[in-house]
Design a protein around this motif. Structure first.
Motif: not given
Length: 605
Positions: A451-461, A513-530
């Motif tokens: 799956g991690m590899n396929e971030l590269i495929t997404i970036k390509k297409y 690193l690949v150029g996408f938006q990354g969001i970290r969810v470390k508490s329950d109340d961060e799930a909805a805003p994410a």
């Protein structure tokens, strides 16, 4: 002069194929060259090249599932061909039309143990309904046509083997000669309606039932209107198999979602209480959740005759497609006036949805509640969204919390249940429907596979897509959680960290690193805003959800064996025993409280 490769590319297009998933190699080199020439001339196939051949075949299978078209994957000889096997088994076991085109060494090398020369016909004999090597130019037409026609009619993968030297031979139109076949690029109809007397028997069985349940699988895709009308007339409740989840909208009140470990209590109750069971395009494999023998009269409709009568002692088995069979039976159904069964089913489902919401709101001290992540996603899914799930705990939460409303799609690797399929499935969906929001839900173990590899495929297409919005939700718990739970509940073994631990990775950082938006969810109340941030972003977002690995994927009914095995596993020194006990107690307390509320509510009425 056109070559055999040029001819095959044209013939594949005659079969309605416009997109293929391939990976190059010298064994398929001349064919790849022809693909390049056709692309340059503006007459070629759209060629999608992910990072691994296994992804090609999984994407071809997903393309077939989401579009109803034939999926096509291409790979080189032995090593590339072998890598296709997993995706082709996914197609075989989920009844999907996929054609694989694989290279082979030159004809003169057959049987000489030369480099990358293997008996590919023997290799693919188990997975494919048809495997054939093209040995002469005049044979190419009939091999291609038979491969496509067989894949469509039998809903199975087929394989075309192309020796490297044959790929470059001058094309020859088949002539009216002995041993030469002239074939057509036309499919056989699969709109099969059973005989009139069997239709009448099916109608009679349904009409005589008082508590009718329709069990709907992915084989009913395209028959939504017919299923709903037949259920209306019969006063039936509806259960969907996991892969049939999107056949019936979650807005249908008497649709109780899935059955079994990933299912609902109302679905289990339907199976335990129905007196008539109508199985429509499903080969559901878990007999322990089906009615008791003799409890229900049963009818099964399926396009695959070998599936009929194998899961329950059915009274009537009809070989046909679901839509045309139901169209024939509907005029003979008597509309029921007593809808108490259907109303009871719908009432129970209201209580189940309340229980699922309560489970999603439980606060666990050792990580985000994974149910909360899926709950918040489901609350915000836009119209037309497509959701894919992997074979781990993401499938549990997908079954329990994702509600696919009209116009939405969802799927996963079904009977094969292979890990890592969620990513190629999501990409295939995005290529097919580039204007729609696609959400991939996947565990960290599966994401690390390919799956991690396929971030590269997404970036390509992604620049080709009408909307670049794609959301990847990674359940980050540093554990192969589904298998960990299976070790406890099925085998009474404690978690073994040597096999189950997953090395922690900053998945959001990898996406950034690949150029996408990354969001970290470390508490329950961060799930909805994410989820809101991801859906507001016109681009690719990876949500790195640091979830608890100890939240139990509770079945709707806990058996004595389930409880006993889990207890024994914990007593044997499970390293997560304290957290498992605490989190399980929280989940069970919530389940009990909601069911007591539901019972009181029903009693008050």
């Amino acid at each position: 002069m056109p070559t055999v490769s040029d001819f095959i590319i044209d013939r594949v297009q005659e079969w309605g194929v416009s997109r293929v998933f391939g990976y190059p190699g010298d064994g398929i080199g001349e064919f790849d060259g022809a693909l390049g020439r056709a692309e340059k001339a503006g007459e070629g196939l759209e060629y999608i090249r992910p990072t691994h051949e296994e992804l090609c075949s999984l994407m071809a299978t997903a393309h077939a599932k989401f579009t109803g078209e034939v999926g096509v994957c291409i790979a080189t000889s032995s090593p590339g061909a072998f890598h296709l096997m997993n995706g082709l088994y996914d197609a075989q076991m989920d009844n999907q039309p996929v054609v694989a085109i694989v290279g082979q060494q030159g004809l003169a090398s057959a049987g000489t143990a030369t480099l990358q020369e293997n008996n590919l016909e023997r290799v693919f004999a188990d997975v494919a309904a048809y495997v054939q090597t093209v040995t002469t130019p005049q044979q190419a037409q009939v091999v291609v046509d038979t491969a496509f026609r067989t894949a469509i009619a039998r809903r199975q993968p087929t394989v075309i083997v192309l020796p490297h030297d044959v790929q470059a031979l001058d094309a020859e139109a088949p002539q009216p000669e002995h041993w030469v076949s002239r074939s057509s690029a036309k499919p056989a109809s699969i709109e099969i309606t059973p005989p009139a007397d069997e239709i009448a028997r099916m109608a009679k069985i349904i009409n005589e039932g008082e508590r009718v349940t329709f069990f709907v699988g992915a084989g009913a895709q395209g028959a939504t209107a017919e299923v709903l009308e037949a259920a209306r007339l019969a006063g039936a409740g509806i259960i969907t198999a996991l892969r049939g989840k999107d056949v019936i909208s979650s807005d249908v009140a008497h649709h109780t979602q899935q059955l079994g470990l990933l299912g609902s209590l109302p679905s289990l109750h339907q199976m335990q209480r129905c007196d008539t069971l109508v199985m429509l395009g499903t080969n559901y494999p878990y007999g322990e959740f089906m009615p008791e023998t003799g409890q229900a009269r049963a009818v099964q409709v399926d396009l695959r005759p070998e599936h009929l009568g194998t899961r329950y002692p059915t009274e009537l088995n009809l070989w046909g497609d679901v839509a045309s069979t139901l169209r024939a039976v509907i005029p003979q159904l008597t509309e029921k006036t007593d809808l108490s069964w259907q109303e009871k089913v719908a009432e129970e489902m209201v209580g189940w949805e309340r229980e699922m919401q309560a489970q999603a709101m439980v606060d666990y001290s050792d990580g985000v509640n994974p149910r909360r992540v899926f709950y918040e996603l489901n609350e915000r899914l836009p119209h037309g969204a497509i959701v894919t799930a992997d074979a781990g705990t993401s499938a549990d939460w997908y079954g329990h919390h994702i509600r696919l409303r009209e116009g939405m799609r969802g799927d996963l690797s079904g009977r094969l249940a292979t890990m890592m399929a969620a990513m190629p499935y999501a990409l295939a969906a995005k290529f097919a429907y580039s204007d729609r929001t696609v959400v991939c839900t996947i565990g960290d173990g599966a994401f690390q596979m390919l799956g991690m590899n396929e971030l590269i495929t997404i970036k390509k297409y992604m620049h080709q897509w009408q909307s670049p919005q794609l959301i990847i939700v990674v359940l980050h718990n540093d554990d192969l959680a589904q298998v960990s739970w299976e070790m406890r509940t099925e085998d009474a073994n404690p978690l073994w960290e040597g096999s189950q631990n997953v090395e922690s990775v900053d998945y959001a950082g990898w996406a950034e690193l690949v150029g996408f938006q990354g969001i970290r969810v470390k508490s329950d109340d961060e799930a909805a805003p994410a989820m809101e941030a991801a859906l507001a972003h016109r681009g690719v977002t990876l949500i790195d959800a640091y979830v608890s690995k100890n939240v139990p994927p509770l079945p709707p009914h806990i058996t004595a064996e389930f409880a006993k095995n889990t207890g024994m596993a914990l007593l044997k020194g499970d390293p997560s025993a304290v957290n498992v006990i605490r989190d399980s107690a929280e989940a069970l307390a919530t389940q009990t409280a909601e069911r007591v509320k539901g019972a009181l509510h029903i009693g008050d009425r």
